[in-house]
Design an enzyme around this catalytic site. Structure first.
Site, PDB file in Angstrom:
ATOM      1  N   LYS A 186      -2.560 -70.931-106.420  1.00 46.83           N
ATOM      2  CA  LYS A 186      -3.780 -71.414-107.075  1.00 46.83           C
ATOM      3  C   LYS A 186      -4.771 -71.998-106.051  1.00 46.83           C
ATOM      4  CE  LYS A 186      -1.959 -69.950-110.702  1.00 46.83           C
ATOM      5  NZ  LYS A 186      -1.405 -70.362-111.952  1.00 46.83           N
TER       6      LYS A 186
HETATM    7  C1  LIG Z   1      -0.532 -70.146-113.095  1.00 47.18           C
HETATM    8  C2  LIG Z   1      -0.948 -70.128-114.492  1.00 47.18           C
HETATM    9  C3  LIG Z   1      -0.264 -70.855-115.478  1.00 47.18           C
HETATM   10  C4  LIG Z   1       1.048 -71.544-115.247  1.00 47.18           C
HETATM   11  O1  LIG Z   1       1.077 -72.477-114.236  1.00 47.18           O
HETATM   12  P1  LIG Z   1       2.465 -72.861-113.529  1.00 47.18           P
HETATM   13  O2  LIG Z   1       2.066 -74.036-112.687  1.00 47.18           O
HETATM   14  O3  LIG Z   1       2.909 -71.696-112.731  1.00 47.18           O
HETATM   15  O4  LIG Z   1       3.429 -73.248-114.598  1.00 47.18           O
HETATM   16  C5  LIG Z   1      -0.778 -70.855-116.767  1.00 47.18           C
HETATM   17  N1  LIG Z   1      -1.887 -70.164-117.072  1.00 47.18           N
HETATM   18  C6  LIG Z   1      -2.553 -69.428-116.165  1.00 47.18           C
HETATM   19  C7  LIG Z   1      -3.780 -68.687-116.572  1.00 47.18           C
HETATM   20  C8  LIG Z   1      -2.093 -69.374-114.849  1.00 47.18           C
HETATM   21  O5  LIG Z   1      -2.754 -68.620-113.950  1.00 47.18           O
END
Ligand SMILES: *Cc1c(COP(=O)(O)O)cnc(C)c1O
Length: 380
Positions: free
Chosen positions: A184
């Site tokens: 992210k």
């Molecule tokens: C990465 C992501 C999540 C989940 O996040 P995690 O930290 O991996 O649990 C949820 N929604 C979207 C759109 C994502 O890209």
């Protein structure tokens, strides 16, 4: 597999190493003062009242839904063109995901008109996902939700630092949920954050994050209390001090990193302009307001997608698909209570989308290589 150009790449400096060392040297590693500092810095950055750090984006969504009052038998309208965690969180809350279509091939975000069509007397909330860091139509969504009495939960996993009309994403809904997974825009390795302007919602999230207990180990360590009550069977969804310290260092770099992502996005758009066989979504949205999390393109013929991805792989260029639509997964097909119909744009985009590499420190030569390999495959 070692890629010449990976889809995403993390970069850490002395700030991150120093932050982690500071925690290890302090002798306190589970949730405490670093986490509190990370929360208040994140809340200040977004311009919102409360931020609660949690163990992942997924647990952020789970707690966000519960705190927004979603429970057993409720319906929650979600996009299908998202990471599966968006819909899984609805199931954790005992509710039913109802999938709504995206707006079209230029705007891959959930359509407000389609949300309106899917509202029933059982609809309790909407989760909007800001795909690639481009905002959903939050003004329209907010007024629809207000007039129909629905909660709005923002899945802002792609969108830390992005905004809509100058107001940060994550602050438009009743709750905003962020992920700090490693790919992210900012990372704590694993981690997440729930933000809200509502004190009661923030209190509920804090309580549920730590077993439903009324005091924290940190409070007891400081001699503030000896005992506690448990008011609900909550969860262990806490963040720890090592991740919080990493998050503070990453938050300090977020604006610069997002600026570099925008430059890279512009660079790829320029280089790919005029390639007739592809289209690039979100080109009519303001780039300055986007966090440019990923770089999606749509190839004209779905049948050519595997070939292009294979060609890029052979050149050491990693690609991905965002996303295989959630309503197609077997658990959502077979025993899922989910409702999915009228998802024509979702089906179309999901069959033609390819995500190209994008990260802050991607080099101009790498952008050249990506675009020339895309061209050479499609134009031959
Ligand atoms: C990465 C992501 C999540 C989940 O996040 P995690 O930290 O991996 O649990 C949820 N929604 C979207 C759109 C994502 O890209």
């Amino acid at each position: 597999m070692s890629w010449k150009i990976a889809l995403a790449e993390v970069s850490f400096g002395t700030e991150e190493y120093d932050a982690i060392k500071r925690v290890l040297d302090s002798g306190w590693v589970s949730m405490g003062p670093e986490t509190e500092a990370f929360e208040s810095e994140f809340a200040d950055y977004l311009g919102i009242g409360h931020a609660v750090a949690v163990s992942s984006g997924t647990t952020a969504l789970h707690l966000g839904l519960l705190a927004a009052g979603v429970g057993s038998g409720d319906e929650v309208i979600v996009p299908s063109l998202t990471f599966v965690a968006t819909a899984n969180a609805v199931l954790y809350a005992g509710a039913i995901p109802v999938f709504a279509d995206i707006t079209g091939v230029d705007d891959l975000n959930i359509s407000i008109d389609q949300i309106e069509r899917k509202i029933t007397p059982r609809t309790k909330a909407v989760i909007c996902v800001h795909y690639a860091g481009f905002s959903c139509a939050m003004d329209r969504l907010r007024s629809l939700a207000q007039s129909r009495g629905l909660a709005v939960v923002e899945d802002a996993a792609h969108a830390p630092g992005a905004s809509f009309r100058g107001k940060k994403l994550g602050t438009w809904g009743d709750v905003g949920c962020f992920s700090f997974f490693s790919n992210k825009n900012m990372t704590t390795a694993e981690g997440g954050m729930v933000v809200t302007d509502s004190l009661p919602i923030a209190r509920t999230i804090r309580m549920l994050r730590s077993h439903g207990m009324t005091t924290l180990t940190w409070d007891r360590h400081r001699g503030h209390s000896f005992s506690y009550d448990v008011v609900e069977p909550g969860f262990n969804y806490r963040m720890d001090e090592i991740r919080a310290a990493l998050g503070r260092a990453q938050l300090a770099k977020l604006e610069d990193n997002n600026a570099m992502r925008r430059i890279a996005t512009e660079g790829l758009r320029d280089r790919l302009a005029g390639v007739d066989q592809i289209s690039i979504p979100f080109q009519d949205q303001a780039l300055e307001e986007s966090s440019c999390h990923i770089f999606p393109i749509l190839i004209d013929k779905a049948g050519r997608r595997p070939g292009l991805m294979e060609h890029l792989k052979n050149q050491g260029i990693q690609t991905s698909i965002h996303y295989p639509p959630v309503h197609r997964f077997s658990t959502y097909q077979s025993n899922g209570p989910a409702r999915a119909d009228g998802l024509a744009f979702t089906e179309d985009v999901a069959s033609r989308e390819i995500t190209l590499p994008l990260f802050p420190r991607i080099l101009p030569e790498q952008l050249d290589a990506i675009s020339s390999e895309v061209r050479s495959f499609l134009e031959k």
